[in-house]
Design an enzyme around this catalytic site. Structure first.
Site, PDB file in Angstrom:
ATOM      1  N   HIS A   1       7.697   1.684  19.015  1.00 49.01           N
ATOM      2  CA  HIS A   1       6.556   2.100  18.161  1.00 49.01           C
ATOM      3  C   HIS A   1       6.614   3.602  17.862  1.00 49.01           C
ATOM      4  CE1 HIS A   1       2.202   0.791  17.018  1.00 49.01           C
ATOM      5  NE2 HIS A   1       2.685   1.683  16.168  1.00 49.01           N
TER       6      HIS A   1
ATOM      7  N   GLU B   1       2.925  -5.447  23.408  1.00 46.03           N
ATOM      8  CA  GLU B   1       3.454  -4.094  23.337  1.00 46.03           C
ATOM      9  C   GLU B   1       2.923  -3.296  24.524  1.00 46.03           C
ATOM     10  OE1 GLU B   1       2.892  -0.801  20.023  1.00 46.03           O
ATOM     11  OE2 GLU B   1       3.850  -2.612  19.235  1.00 46.03           O
TER      12      GLU B   1
ATOM     13  N   THR C   1       7.348  -2.681  10.853  1.00 47.16           N
ATOM     14  CA  THR C   1       6.799  -1.393  11.306  1.00 47.16           C
ATOM     15  C   THR C   1       5.276  -1.404  11.175  1.00 47.16           C
ATOM     16  OG1 THR C   1       7.143  -0.496   9.085  1.00 47.16           O
ATOM     17  CG2 THR C   1       8.821   0.039  10.724  1.00 47.16           C
ATOM     18  N   SER C   2       4.675  -2.626  11.073  1.00 47.29           N
ATOM     19  CA  SER C   2       3.226  -2.681  10.868  1.00 47.29           C
ATOM     20  C   SER C   2       2.514  -2.814  12.212  1.00 47.29           C
ATOM     21  CB  SER C   2       2.878  -3.815   9.899  1.00 47.29           C
ATOM     22  OG  SER C   2       3.252  -5.082  10.416  1.00 47.29           O
ATOM     23  N   ARG C   3       2.267  -4.034  12.648  1.00 40.41           N
ATOM     24  CA  ARG C   3       1.710  -4.294  13.972  1.00 40.41           C
ATOM     25  C   ARG C   3       2.384  -5.547  14.516  1.00 40.41           C
ATOM     26  NH1 ARG C   3       0.206   0.194  13.990  1.00 40.41           N
ATOM     27  NH2 ARG C   3      -1.884   1.026  14.328  1.00 40.41           N
TER      28      ARG C   3
ATOM     29  N   GLY D   1       0.852  -1.198   0.000  1.00 41.31           N
ATOM     30  CA  GLY D   1       0.000   0.000   0.000  1.00 41.31           C
ATOM     31  C   GLY D   1       0.880   1.237   0.000  1.00 41.31           C
ATOM     32  N   ARG D   2       0.339   2.325   0.565  1.00 42.07           N
ATOM     33  CA  ARG D   2       1.080   3.600   0.550  1.00 42.07           C
ATOM     34  C   ARG D   2       2.475   3.459   1.155  1.00 42.07           C
ATOM     35  NH1 ARG D   2      -4.249   5.704   2.072  1.00 42.07           N
ATOM     36  NH2 ARG D   2      -3.741   4.759   4.066  1.00 42.07           N
ATOM     37  N   ILE D   3       2.552   2.835   2.341  1.00 41.83           N
ATOM     38  CA  ILE D   3       3.853   2.786   3.037  1.00 41.83           C
ATOM     39  C   ILE D   3       4.785   1.794   2.347  1.00 41.83           C
ATOM     40  CG2 ILE D   3       5.021   2.345   5.237  1.00 41.83           C
ATOM     41  CD1 ILE D   3       2.380   3.250   6.636  1.00 41.83           C
TER      42      ILE D   3
ATOM     43  N   ALA E   1       7.405   4.857  14.578  1.00 36.67           N
ATOM     44  CA  ALA E   1       7.591   5.049  13.131  1.00 36.67           C
ATOM     45  C   ALA E   1       7.088   6.407  12.643  1.00 36.67           C
ATOM     46  CB  ALA E   1       6.939   3.918  12.357  1.00 36.67           C
TER      47      ALA E   1
HETATM   48  C1  GLV Z   1       0.765   3.869  14.142  1.00 32.98           C
HETATM   49  O1  GLV Z   1       1.134   2.746  14.331  1.00 32.98           O
HETATM   50  C2  GLV Z   1      -0.323   4.185  13.280  1.00 32.98           C
HETATM   51  O2  GLV Z   1      -1.098   3.284  12.923  1.00 32.98           O
HETATM   52  O3  GLV Z   1      -0.484   5.369  12.952  1.00 32.98           O
END
Ligand code: GLV
Length: 332
Positions: free
Chosen positions: A289, A270, A239-241, A158-160, A291
């Site tokens: 967390h 977390e 960097t997702s979940r 996706g975007r990221i 990012a």
């Molecule tokens: C951070 O993890 C977000 O979803 O913005």
């Protein structure tokens, strides 16, 4: 009694957004650095027209019951919204907002920082110097894989994921990706990216970076079996979940040399306890967390979350609704 809408903001957010909320609403802002306990959260949302939530706040039927039928909007200060039962909100006519777009590049920057740091062992190197071990130049000291020219597997395009692909292009990398939906030929050509199944992508990638939403389909996606498909030198970046990766299986894979290293912005659980097996591993880099935590981006997220909250309490369509279907519900 104020005729301004009653809202609850579940943590102090950057002033850019907070000011907008305070100017227009009768707002209670949770002041502690730690989130409200469940009881405190439920008590605080009673009678509210809108709530600005963080990803640490669970929004479910119990929350919606306690808030009451006048609740119009839940505005999440995050792009992810796995803390919210969106279907339950939609069923009650509650609009849900998130903050897409503004954190794309900042999150990709951090994914890239993690990838580079894990590959080139920056944290280990820093610790080595501070611990007084640096006595001479070492021909084999702290060697790691090259980033330039390597193969990167992007899971979630996706975007990221695509913003990460742009960075990978600059490093001359071969780009593989996996997603529920194949990108258009134009997008594939723009990034020089090749669509693959996970079975194809994991064994070929020197770096695997995760950019999927957390859902029932992606929970535990990177499990023991799939870690076994990766190269023994591979670096996993998340960097997702946190729950997208099986943490204990990852610790075993790192310990046993089934993969080379991991760099995590998110963990399961977390926060991760300091006695968790992942925390003791030199080849696992963990940050808390962060990012989207550039000053500019957090300011934009605050403005966007405030705009969603205020639109919702005014009865207007949210600028960035997660559940636009809420506007198609029959009224009354
Ligand atoms: C951070 O993890 C977000 O979803 O913005």
């Amino acid at each position: 009694m104020s005729d301004r809408p009653k809202v609850f903001v579940s943590r102090v957010i950057p002033d850019d957004g907070l000011r907008l909320v305070l100017d227009e609403a009768d707002a209670t802002v949770w002041q502690d650095d730690m989130p409200p306990s469940r009881d405190e959260l439920l008590r605080s949302v009673e009678g509210c027209a809108g709530v600005l939530t963080l990803l640490t706040d669970r929004v479910d039927d119990e929350f919606l019951d306690r808030a009451g039928p006048q609740l119009k909007v839940v505005s999440n200060f995050a792009v992810g919204f796995d803390n919210i039962d969106v279907a339950a909100c939609t069923a009650r006519g509650v609009a849900v907002g998130n903050t897409p777009g503004v954190l794309t590049e900042t999150t990709a920057d951090l994914a890239w920082a993690l990838l580079m740091a894990a590959a080139r062992r920056l944290v280990e190197g820093d610790r080595y110097v501070r611990d007084g071990h640096w006595r001479t130049w070492g021909p084999m000291l702290l060697m790691g894989p090259d980033v330039h020219g390597a193969t990167i597997g992007i899971v979630g395009f996706g975007r990221i994921g695509q913003a990460v692909a742009r960075r990978a292009r600059g490093f001359g990398m071969r780009i593989l990706y996996q997603d529920l939906h194949r990108a258009s030929p134009a997008v594939e050509a723009e990034y020089g990216a090749t669509f693959m199944t996970l079975e194809g992508l994991l064994p070929q990638s020197d770096f695997v970076t995760l950019h999927v939403n957390l859902s029932e389909e992606t929970r535990g996606l990177i499990n023991r079996e799939r870690l076994g498909w990766m190269k023994p030198t591979a670096v996993l970046v998340n960097t997702s979940r946190g729950p997208v990766v099986d943490s204990l299986a990852l610790a075993e894979a790192l310990q046993n040399g089934h993969i080379g290293a991991a760099a995590l912005d998110v963990t399961d659980p977390e926060p991760i306890p300091v006695d968790h097996p992942l925390v003791g591993l030199d080849n696992c880099l963990i940050v808390p967390h962060i990012a989207s935590a550039s000053r500019a981006t957090r300011g934009l997220m605050a403005t966007m979350a405030a705009a969603n909250l205020l639109a919702g309490v005014r009865g207007e369509r949210l600028p960035t609704p997660v559940n636009p279907e809420v506007y198609d519900r029959p009224v009354g």
